[in-house]
Enzyme design. Structure first.
Site: not given
Ligand code: NDP
Length: 506
Positions: A63, A136, A347
């Site tokens: 990303h 997504n 994350y």
């Protein structure tokens, strides 16, 4: 303090000292027109060069390429019976947001229009702290066991020897890990090449829990942000052409749209399931390779997201943004989906690596709600005052918290009462879980092929052309296993793909 002087715009050194001419390096001069050697005392020169060498921060491993904007989320339908989350309660309740929409595989400087999944990240600044949705643009994912996540992504990236993206490793991975077939159906449909980021949906993929007021019960939910612009796509040829001719196509489109006050918006809808329904459902609700068919769990409207402000500065607002599935407010809770559980670790870990341990203090990530976590302090670039003299350990009393009468807080810190989550973690049968691929894994991919793409003119033909073009780039050794995988979706699809690849090869 430390702010840019925008009033007078007098150049200074980064330390604030006035500097006459930042465009000329200092050089020794004996008065003749030909000047001599440069001087080590030229702080401006050295600072400028040294800072330039340090402009880049670690790129996101996935990303990396993204576009983003600020916006607003507004509740349009009350769901206070489902969740205590305040930003979802009360029609008309508004919260500030930050969005970041990205491709997944390629690097930060890559082209916008390539075939890929789009990441769809949203930070909602609520009075109870930040709520991140890290979604997504497709409703399912390629794997359901997080241990495969790095392998999946490496198979979509560059070959370790050639440094070239490689169709052989892509199809080798997917033909050997066929639980990804449903996601592949979306990737190689025309939705894999969206017309703009305004024209993609954002799906949670995972089941989450909405926790009722008082923490007394919960529902499983899947979130869908449906584009009010509609979904729109490009053909493979157009996307490929634009990737060369105008690689920033999606970035410019969103920026120009917002600059022209054509604010894109999305409608948030939820599918809602009771734990008892989850127990009895034919699909494991913790398996993010599966959707919940709309007929079983209809979409219920909740609110509206509008992107209405471009970033003032891309690096400060979007590159330094950090989103995590672990960032959630009371009233929203994780399900036992192992992918979600693993992402909740990965994350923030990535953000700590990229931005440092104090990344939540950056202005673009900083919660609108008050923050008080004095047992997290120090670390590189702490910019929140570092809690002064407040106690750096839990269960401090006021007396122990204040070392000297003149510093620190005068009251003991307390914890917010009543935000205990529900105590049911996962019910029996829905917790059963396997990564082995079975015939059931092809049922929804088949429904997508036959019932969704089938009735839409040209969509099946585009799919076959899109996928055959890519398989044709792979070595023959991975062809048969790949054809077999598509034949498990539907025999006619397997044959169509095989014929198309062989025809290209002839
Ligand atoms: P429905 O007919 O109720 O829904 C099918 C959905 O597919 C549509 O609502 C739309 O979702 C999406 N869709 C429509 N055209 C396309 C296209 N050309 N490319 C990609 N997606 C498209 O059926 P079910 O809910 O029973 O699902 C059937 C299949 O549809 C599933 O197996 C799955 O593959 C796919 N699907 C299902 C979704 C779900 O959450 N149930 C979501 C998306 C796809 P949207 O409005 O979200 O764009």
């Amino acid at each position: 303090m430390g702010s840019v002087d925008t009033e007078t715009r007098l150049y200074t050194l980064a330390e604030g000292c006035p500097y006459a001419d930042p465009a000329t390096a200092q050089r020794f001069s004996d008065g003749s027109p030909i000047k001599g050697l440069m001087l080590l005392q030229d702080t401006q020169l050295i600072e400028t060069l040294a800072h330039f060498s340090r402009e880049r921060i670690p790129e996101r491993v996935v990303h990396a390429r993204a576009v983003g904007a600020w916006g607003e989320f507004e509740v349009t339908h009350d769901i206070s019976h489902l969740t205590s989350a305040k930003f979802l309660n009360g029609i008309g309740t508004k919260s500030k947001t930050l969005s970041r929409i990205s491709t997944v595989g390629p690097e930060r400087g890559s082209a916008d229009t390539i075939r890929d999944v789009r990441g769809w990240a949203l930070k909602i600044f609520t009075e109870q702290g930040n709520q991140d949705f890290v979604f997504n643009d497709i409703p399912v994912f390629f794997v359901r066991d997080p241990v495969k996540f790095p392998s999946l992504n490496r198979s979509h990236k560059r070959h370790p020897a050639t440094n070239v993206t490689d169709a052989t490793i892509f199809w080798d991975f997917h033909s050997q890990n066929q639980e990804g077939i449903h996601a592949l159906m979306f990737l190689f449909s025309d939705r894999g090449t969206p017309r703009s980021v305004r024209h993609v949906n954002g799906y949670s993929g995972h089941a989450y829990k909405l926790v009722a007021p008082g923490g007394t019960g919960f529902h499983y939910v899947k979130f869908h942000f449906i584009s009010d612009q509609g979904t729109d796509t490009m053909t493979a040829d157009e996307a490929t052409r634009l990737a060369g001719a105008d690689p920033d196509y999606h970035t410019a489109d969103l920026y120009n749209s917002i600059a022209a006050s054509r604010f894109p918006s999305w409608t948030l809808k939820v599918q809602v399931m009771t734990p008892q329904q989850a127990e009895a459902y034919r699909w494991n609700v913790f398996d993010m390779t599966k959707v919940w068919p709309h007929a079983d769990f209809p979409l219920q409207p909740v609110g509206k997201l509008t992107l209405n402000k471009n970033p003032d500065n891309y690096f400060a607002d979007i590159e330094q943004a950090a989103f995590s599935p672990s960032t959630m407010v009371p009233g929203i809770a994780p399900s036992a989906d192992p992918m979600l559980q693993a992402r909740m670790f990965a994350y923030p870990d990535a953000a700590r690596y990229r931005l440092g341990a104090n990344y939540q203090q950056l202005p673009n990530n900083r919660p609108a709600a008050p923050v008080y976590s004095p047992y997290e302090r120090d670390g590189r670039a702490s910019i929140n005052g570092n809690y002064g003299g407040d106690a750096s350990y839990v269960r401090a009393t006021a007396t122990r918290a204040v070392a000297f009468a003149s510093s620190g807080s005068k009251t003991a810190a307390a914890f917010t009462p009543g935000i205990t989550a529900h105590d049911v973690w996962a019910l029996g049968s829905v917790a059963e879980y396997t990564s082995d691929v079975v015939e059931d894994d092809f049922v929804q991919a088949r429904a997508f092929w036959r019932d969704v793409l089938g009735p839409q003119p040209g969509q099946q033909a585009h799919f076959v052309s899109n996928v055959a073009g890519h398989i044709g780039l792979a070595n023959r050794e991975v062809w048969e296993a790949t054809f077999d995988m598509f034949a498990r979706v539907a025999p006619e699809l397997g044959k169509a793909v095989r014929d198309a690849v062989l025809a290209r090869d002839a």
